[in-house]
Design a protein around this motif. Sequence first.
Motif, PDB file in Angstrom:
ATOM      1  N   VAL A  74      34.065  31.420  40.982  1.00  0.00           N
ATOM      2  CA  VAL A  74      33.989  32.212  39.722  1.00  0.00           C
ATOM      3  C   VAL A  74      34.745  33.668  39.966  1.00  0.00           C
ATOM      4  CG1 VAL A  74      31.313  31.735  39.663  1.00  0.00           C
ATOM      5  CG2 VAL A  74      32.265  33.634  41.113  1.00  0.00           C
ATOM      6  N   ALA A  75      35.603  33.673  41.146  1.00  0.00           N
ATOM      7  CA  ALA A  75      36.466  34.675  41.287  1.00  0.00           C
ATOM      8  C   ALA A  75      37.257  34.423  42.719  1.00  0.00           C
ATOM      9  CB  ALA A  75      35.857  36.144  41.191  1.00  0.00           C
ATOM     10  N   ASP A  76      38.234  35.109  42.959  1.00  0.00           N
ATOM     11  CA  ASP A  76      38.973  35.153  44.109  1.00  0.00           C
ATOM     12  C   ASP A  76      38.948  36.499  44.754  1.00  0.00           C
ATOM     13  OD1 ASP A  76      40.767  32.308  44.520  1.00  0.00           O
ATOM     14  OD2 ASP A  76      40.624  33.032  42.383  1.00  0.00           O
ATOM     15  N   VAL A  77      39.345  36.474  46.045  1.00  0.00           N
ATOM     16  CA  VAL A  77      39.126  37.935  46.767  1.00  0.00           C
ATOM     17  C   VAL A  77      40.628  37.788  47.588  1.00  0.00           C
ATOM     18  CG1 VAL A  77      38.187  39.340  48.159  1.00  0.00           C
ATOM     19  CG2 VAL A  77      36.699  38.306  46.580  1.00  0.00           C
ATOM     20  N   ARG A  78      41.261  38.810  47.595  1.00  0.00           N
ATOM     21  CA  ARG A  78      42.455  39.195  48.432  1.00  0.00           C
ATOM     22  C   ARG A  78      41.897  40.411  49.222  1.00  0.00           C
ATOM     23  NH1 ARG A  78      48.012  39.115  49.152  1.00  0.00           N
ATOM     24  NH2 ARG A  78      47.827  36.858  48.747  1.00  0.00           N
ATOM     25  N   VAL A  79      41.853  39.930  50.618  1.00  0.00           N
ATOM     26  CA  VAL A  79      41.478  40.952  51.545  1.00  0.00           C
ATOM     27  C   VAL A  79      42.764  41.379  52.569  1.00  0.00           C
ATOM     28  CG1 VAL A  79      40.041  41.344  53.652  1.00  0.00           C
ATOM     29  CG2 VAL A  79      39.170  40.019  51.727  1.00  0.00           C
ATOM     30  N   THR A  80      43.008  42.573  52.565  1.00  0.00           N
ATOM     31  CA  THR A  80      44.268  43.113  53.033  1.00  0.00           C
ATOM     32  C   THR A  80      43.692  44.097  54.391  1.00  0.00           C
ATOM     33  OG1 THR A  80      45.333  43.234  50.984  1.00  0.00           O
ATOM     34  CG2 THR A  80      46.410  44.196  52.953  1.00  0.00           C
ATOM     35  N   VAL A  81      44.139  43.543  55.609  1.00  0.00           N
ATOM     36  CA  VAL A  81      43.634  44.179  56.865  1.00  0.00           C
ATOM     37  C   VAL A  81      45.101  44.939  57.323  1.00  0.00           C
ATOM     38  CG1 VAL A  81      43.026  44.168  59.059  1.00  0.00           C
ATOM     39  CG2 VAL A  81      42.188  42.417  57.407  1.00  0.00           C
ATOM     40  N   ILE A  82      45.120  46.183  57.281  1.00  0.00           N
ATOM     41  CA  ILE A  82      46.155  46.905  57.754  1.00  0.00           C
ATOM     42  C   ILE A  82      45.584  47.685  59.098  1.00  0.00           C
ATOM     43  CG2 ILE A  82      47.779  48.900  57.001  1.00  0.00           C
ATOM     44  CD1 ILE A  82      47.536  47.863  53.998  1.00  0.00           C
ATOM     45  N   TYR A  88      39.414  45.364  50.176  1.00  0.00           N
ATOM     46  CA  TYR A  88      38.846  44.335  49.414  1.00  0.00           C
ATOM     47  C   TYR A  88      38.980  44.206  47.855  1.00  0.00           C
ATOM     48  CZ  TYR A  88      36.184  43.626  53.848  1.00  0.00           C
ATOM     49  OH  TYR A  88      36.046  43.403  55.291  1.00  0.00           O
ATOM     50  N   VAL A  89      40.035  43.184  47.322  1.00  0.00           N
ATOM     51  CA  VAL A  89      40.245  43.367  45.798  1.00  0.00           C
ATOM     52  C   VAL A  89      39.739  41.813  45.424  1.00  0.00           C
ATOM     53  CG1 VAL A  89      41.614  43.761  44.132  1.00  0.00           C
ATOM     54  CG2 VAL A  89      42.010  45.093  46.301  1.00  0.00           C
ATOM     55  N   ARG A  90      38.754  42.099  44.315  1.00  0.00           N
ATOM     56  CA  ARG A  90      38.370  41.115  43.639  1.00  0.00           C
ATOM     57  C   ARG A  90      39.307  40.821  42.530  1.00  0.00           C
ATOM     58  NH1 ARG A  90      32.542  38.782  41.383  1.00  0.00           N
ATOM     59  NH2 ARG A  90      33.444  37.619  39.382  1.00  0.00           N
ATOM     60  N   ILE A  91      39.869  39.373  42.340  1.00  0.00           N
ATOM     61  CA  ILE A  91      40.734  38.939  41.367  1.00  0.00           C
ATOM     62  C   ILE A  91      39.763  37.852  40.451  1.00  0.00           C
ATOM     63  CG2 ILE A  91      42.852  37.899  41.003  1.00  0.00           C
ATOM     64  CD1 ILE A  91      43.638  38.641  43.650  1.00  0.00           C
ATOM     65  N   ASP A  92      39.788  38.420  38.974  1.00  0.00           N
ATOM     66  CA  ASP A  92      39.358  37.531  38.213  1.00  0.00           C
ATOM     67  C   ASP A  92      40.496  36.945  37.453  1.00  0.00           C
ATOM     68  OD1 ASP A  92      36.202  37.749  38.203  1.00  0.00           O
ATOM     69  OD2 ASP A  92      37.031  39.753  38.608  1.00  0.00           O
ATOM     70  N   SER A  93      40.168  35.549  37.082  1.00  0.00           N
ATOM     71  CA  SER A  93      41.006  34.778  36.245  1.00  0.00           C
ATOM     72  C   SER A  93      40.456  33.355  35.997  1.00  0.00           C
ATOM     73  CB  SER A  93      42.425  34.514  36.934  1.00  0.00           C
ATOM     74  OG  SER A  93      42.247  33.576  38.003  1.00  0.00           O
ATOM     75  N   ASP A  94      40.939  32.854  35.023  1.00  0.00           N
ATOM     76  CA  ASP A  94      40.739  31.416  34.849  1.00  0.00           C
ATOM     77  C   ASP A  94      41.454  30.345  35.388  1.00  0.00           C
ATOM     78  OD1 ASP A  94      42.900  31.796  33.025  1.00  0.00           O
ATOM     79  OD2 ASP A  94      41.990  30.986  31.459  1.00  0.00           O
ATOM     80  N   LEU A  95      42.384  30.786  36.465  1.00  0.00           N
ATOM     81  CA  LEU A  95      43.227  29.950  37.119  1.00  0.00           C
ATOM     82  C   LEU A  95      42.921  29.346  38.404  1.00  0.00           C
ATOM     83  CD1 LEU A  95      46.168  32.586  36.658  1.00  0.00           C
ATOM     84  CD2 LEU A  95      45.916  30.303  35.382  1.00  0.00           C
ATOM     85  N   LEU A  96      43.349  27.990  38.718  1.00  0.00           N
ATOM     86  CA  LEU A  96      42.985  27.503  39.705  1.00  0.00           C
ATOM     87  C   LEU A  96      43.705  28.170  40.923  1.00  0.00           C
ATOM     88  CD1 LEU A  96      42.064  25.370  41.527  1.00  0.00           C
ATOM     89  CD2 LEU A  96      44.118  23.887  41.030  1.00  0.00           C
ATOM     90  N   ASP A  97      45.077  28.377  40.820  1.00  0.00           N
ATOM     91  CA  ASP A  97      45.820  29.411  41.847  1.00  0.00           C
ATOM     92  C   ASP A  97      46.283  30.507  41.099  1.00  0.00           C
ATOM     93  OD1 ASP A  97      47.422  30.401  43.523  1.00  0.00           O
ATOM     94  OD2 ASP A  97      48.626  28.742  43.836  1.00  0.00           O
TER      95      ASP A  97
END
Length: 315
Positions: free
Chosen positions: A211-219, A225-234
Amino acid sequence: MSQVGPVLVVTMIDDPTADLVIRELHDRNTPVVRLDSGDFPATLSVAATLTPQGITGTLSTPTRTADLSRVRSLYYRRPSGFSFPHLDEQDARFALTQARYGLGGVLASLPGCLYVNHPHRIGDAEFKPSGLAAAAQSGLQVPATLITSEPDAARAFVKKHGPAIYKPLSTPLYRIDGVSCTVTVDEVTADQIDDRVSGTAHLFQHRIDKVADVRVTVIGHRVFYVRIDSDLLDWRTDYERLSYSVVEPPPGIEDALWRYMDFFGLVFGAFDFAIDRTGTWWFLECNPSGQWAWLEPPTGLPMVAAMADLLERSR
């Protein structure tokens, strides 16, 4: 010059993420030396000596000189490759290996330096099978995956675990009619698989009904934690169709991230997850030198400052 050693930023000339970090460091009056190892030896030179205290000497660009014994941190981003176009093939191959193991060995051996990340650790973590295995061992959910060069094995996997996707094990750029291209993630069916699979290694994976993607950036010690909403496979194929929101992870995710980071010896990582319809986070990959700065403007997360803090070793 300041008595505090510089931050060394190793990347190609066109790197907007590095530009932002360097600007932040400059605003803090933190000395920075930026270089592209691919400029060696045309406009970058090295003179390094091994002493009982470690590597000493200098790296010099047309505008900057770095004292190798005083570099406080090295931000290893995306340098261009070594190139010796003026040499014939055999001599160029020899020169390239000497540059890689000479300059590369010096950059990997700076005394007391914080690496973000160490180039050897980046190399280890860039192997997708290793990353998937480490994620599973760290307690993250990993989709069913097959790495194979056997068409029958690929067809059997797709029939058992479909819907399935194909993704490249690495993503080198290539050109078609002069246009830069890359291999994208795509859905695959059993009847699409033929004997060409036997030509090299391929990665097939169960497609998460997400239903969504998440990009998690560890620094360093901070996690964004950022949720990414789209209708894309990639989602990486069309940034204009994405929307972003800050989210909290489910229980156990952050502890698993630290185990993953420790496994590879990383201090930075860009993790990708898919969220399914039950809310489960599925690990897809971790890029040890991935992009992240484009997420700050739409979310307000202080990611550039966090990277500058890490490189300054103030946190």
